[in-house]
Design an enzyme around this catalytic site. Structure first.
Site, PDB file in Angstrom:
ATOM      1  N   ASP A   1       0.806  -1.223   0.000  1.00 37.78           N
ATOM      2  CA  ASP A   1       0.000   0.000   0.000  1.00 37.78           C
ATOM      3  C   ASP A   1       0.840   1.275   0.000  1.00 37.78           C
ATOM      4  O   ASP A   1       0.297   2.372  -0.131  1.00 37.78           O
ATOM      5  CB  ASP A   1      -0.920   0.031   1.222  1.00 37.78           C
ATOM      6  CG  ASP A   1      -1.989  -1.048   1.170  1.00 37.78           C
ATOM      7  OD1 ASP A   1      -2.189  -1.624   0.090  1.00 37.78           O
ATOM      8  OD2 ASP A   1      -2.607  -1.311   2.217  1.00 37.78           O
TER       9      ASP A   1
ATOM     10  N   MET B   1      -5.872  -2.593  -4.002  1.00 39.24           N
ATOM     11  CA  MET B   1      -5.487  -2.613  -2.593  1.00 39.24           C
ATOM     12  C   MET B   1      -5.294  -1.186  -2.076  1.00 39.24           C
ATOM     13  O   MET B   1      -4.972  -0.279  -2.836  1.00 39.24           O
ATOM     14  CB  MET B   1      -4.224  -3.429  -2.400  1.00 39.24           C
ATOM     15  CG  MET B   1      -4.396  -4.905  -2.710  1.00 39.24           C
ATOM     16  SD  MET B   1      -2.999  -5.904  -2.187  1.00 39.24           S
ATOM     17  CE  MET B   1      -3.255  -5.924  -0.414  1.00 39.24           C
TER      18      MET B   1
END
EC number: 2.7.1.11
Length: 522
Positions: free
Chosen positions: A273, A316
């Site tokens: 991320d 994500m």
């Protein structure tokens, strides 16, 4: 300042220990000339005070050097902090033929890297971190090194590359022969076997996704882990994982330090991320953005091939929307990007449904990218799962992609009586399970090698990361105290809004509120 002038710097070490290993000494100042800063040996004589960091799950030592003009060095622990008589040895790299042509290979002990690189002429020098790299003296003899590597948390492109380069760096640069991998994450220290790692056994693993060591969430028992490390005679521990893993590494380091063990603990931060604080970028992020393009391209092809086609792609981004933002900017085929940092609403004037209807009338199709953590507050309480957590303590989020897709279908079918063709694509596990690309492979190599340099040089309790383009050693607490997030009042988010032409979904009052600094509580 002339060379004769003396600059006085106050060095403060904050510790959370009352161990007899730590010597309680009187206040003093370290006088150095020019811009040189205290050597490692001098840190053994610093005043140590017990300060409890109540805001952190995993407390870590805080070594802070303060100098003139607002200079602050947030240093990392070193063996000499608690083992003042530990011997040193010449760095084997000085005799390595591969590095004989390098004019200045060893890093100056005084080199530091500023956290903030854009300043004005009157700005204070600000926070610095110790520059990573090989030192002229090391605190291990190669034949005495017993190193272990462990991977924890979710998968990420580049894990195998980091493993490979730690093994090859230890072997080829320092001549280390004894390296093992801990299987299955943290609990592998005390519940699974180790596997020997050699340059031959890891030769091709960077071409595969995942991790050859296996991984898991949770299983962190610091006492059992350090007992195992001590029983096996391991003296270098390389821990690859996200912020939760790094918090665990900090606790392991604290226990090792409490016992007075000559064991180096080095962290390599991992998160797909890209939300780890301080560092420029986490490894695997470039690969993730590149692979996300394939899903976005597929959604675009599907949507433009049918009447009123809508492609929804979930990427994500549990708490930070960096993958979604960068993939959207790189693609230029996305009409709307939704991320956790930017609230949105569905119905009414300026809402998402109104924008979708407008885009379909104008273009006949559209592509929506949504980060997995976006819109959670909109999901009905009856199906909300935000109260549950996984083994790492992360909140379990509902699949916003499926929820949003169904909401869009219901709106246009029941209210607008408009036929749409919606395709939902979730490439999450495809993205994080692939091998890293060329850019990330190089990045992983440099991270791994600099982690090895740091451990060999006696640094411990640190995370390796790039700050302003330079590899640095960062205290654990700095990368675990908060997450990086997309700043929706920043130029990058403005570029995205300009690219997609989507509404900001924010009122003028809200924008003004988040742009205005709040007064600290009195």
């Amino acid at each position: 300042m002339s060379t004769e002038a003396v600059e006085t710097q106050q060095v403060v070490v904050e510790s959370d220990y009352d161990s007899p290993t730590w010597r309680q000494l009187s206040d003093f100042s370290v006088a150095v000339t020019g811009n040189n800063f205290p050597s490692h040996a001098s840190y053994a004589d610093l005043r140590l005070s017990s300060v409890r960091d109540m805001g952190s799950v995993a407390r870590a030592d805080r070594k802070v050097v303060e100098g003139e003009f607002g200079y602050v060095l947030e240093d990392v622990p070193h063996f000499t902090d608690y083992l003042p008589d530990v011997p040193t040895y010449p760095n084997p790299l000085q005799d390595n033929p591969a590095y004989s042509v390098v004019k200045k290979y060893f890093v100056n002990e005084d080199d530091t890297v500023p956290q903030k690189i854009v300043v004005q002429k009157n700005s204070p020098r600000g926070i610095h971190f110790r520059r990573a790299g090989p030192r002229q003296r090391v605190y291990f003899e190669p034949e005495d090194v017993y190193a272990c590597i462990v991977t924890c948390g979710g998968l990420c492109p580049g894990l195998n590359t980091v493993i490979r380069e730690i093994v090859c760096g230890l072997s080829y640069m320092y001549g280390v022969k004894k390296i093992v991998g801990i299987q299955g994450g943290y609990r592998g220290f005390y519940s699974r076997n180790t596997i020997p790692l050699t340059p031959k056994s890891v030769n091709d693993i960077h071409k595969r996704g995942g991790t050859i060591l296996g991984t898991s969430r949770g299983g962190h028992d610091a006492i059992k882990i350090v007992d195992n490390i001590q029983d096996r005679g391991i003296n270098q521990v390389y821990i690859i994982g996200g912020d939760g893993t790094q918090k665990g590494a900090s606790v392991i380091f604290e226990e090792i330090q409490r016992r007075g063990l000559e064991v180096a603990v080095a962290g390599i931060p991992k998160t797909i991320d890209n939300d780890i604080a301080v560092i420029d970028k986490s490894f695997g992020f470039d690969t993730a953005v590149e692979e996300a393009q394939r899903a976005i391209n597929a959604a675009h092809v599907e949507s433009e091939s049918v009447e009123n086609g809508i492609g929804v792609v979930k990427l994500m981004g549990r708490f930070s929307g960096f993958i979604a933002m960068y993939a959207t900017l790189a693609s230029r085929d996305v009409d709307c990007c939704l991320i956790p940092e930017s609230p949105f609403y569905l119905e009414g004037r300026g809402g998402l449904f109104e924008y979708i209807e407008k885009r379909l009338k104008d273009n006949g199709h559209m592509v929506i990218v949504v980060a997995e953590g976006a819109g959670q507050e909109l999901i009905a309480d009856s199906v909300r799962s935000m109260g549950h957590e996984d083994a790492s303590g992360n909140k379990l989020l509902l699949d916003v992609g499926l929820w949003l897709s169904q909401k869009i279908k219901n709106y246009f079918t029941s209210r607008q009586r408009m036929t749409i063709n919606l395709k939902y694509i979730d490439p999450t596990y495809m993205i994080r399970a692939i091998p890293s690309n060329a850019s990330d492979n190089v990045y992983c190599t440099l991270l791994a090698q600099n982690a090895v340099h740091g451990a060999m040089a006696g640094y411990t309790g640190f995370t390796i990361g790039v700050v302003n383009g330079r590899h640095t050693y960062i205290p654990f607490y700095r990368v675990t105290e908060k997450r990086n997030k997309v700043i929706i009042t920043d130029r990058m988010w403005a570029r995205l809004l300009s690219s997609t032409n989507q509404p900001s979904f924010l009122s003028a009052e809200y924008i003004e509120e988040i742009k205005t600094p709040r007064e600290p509580p009195k």
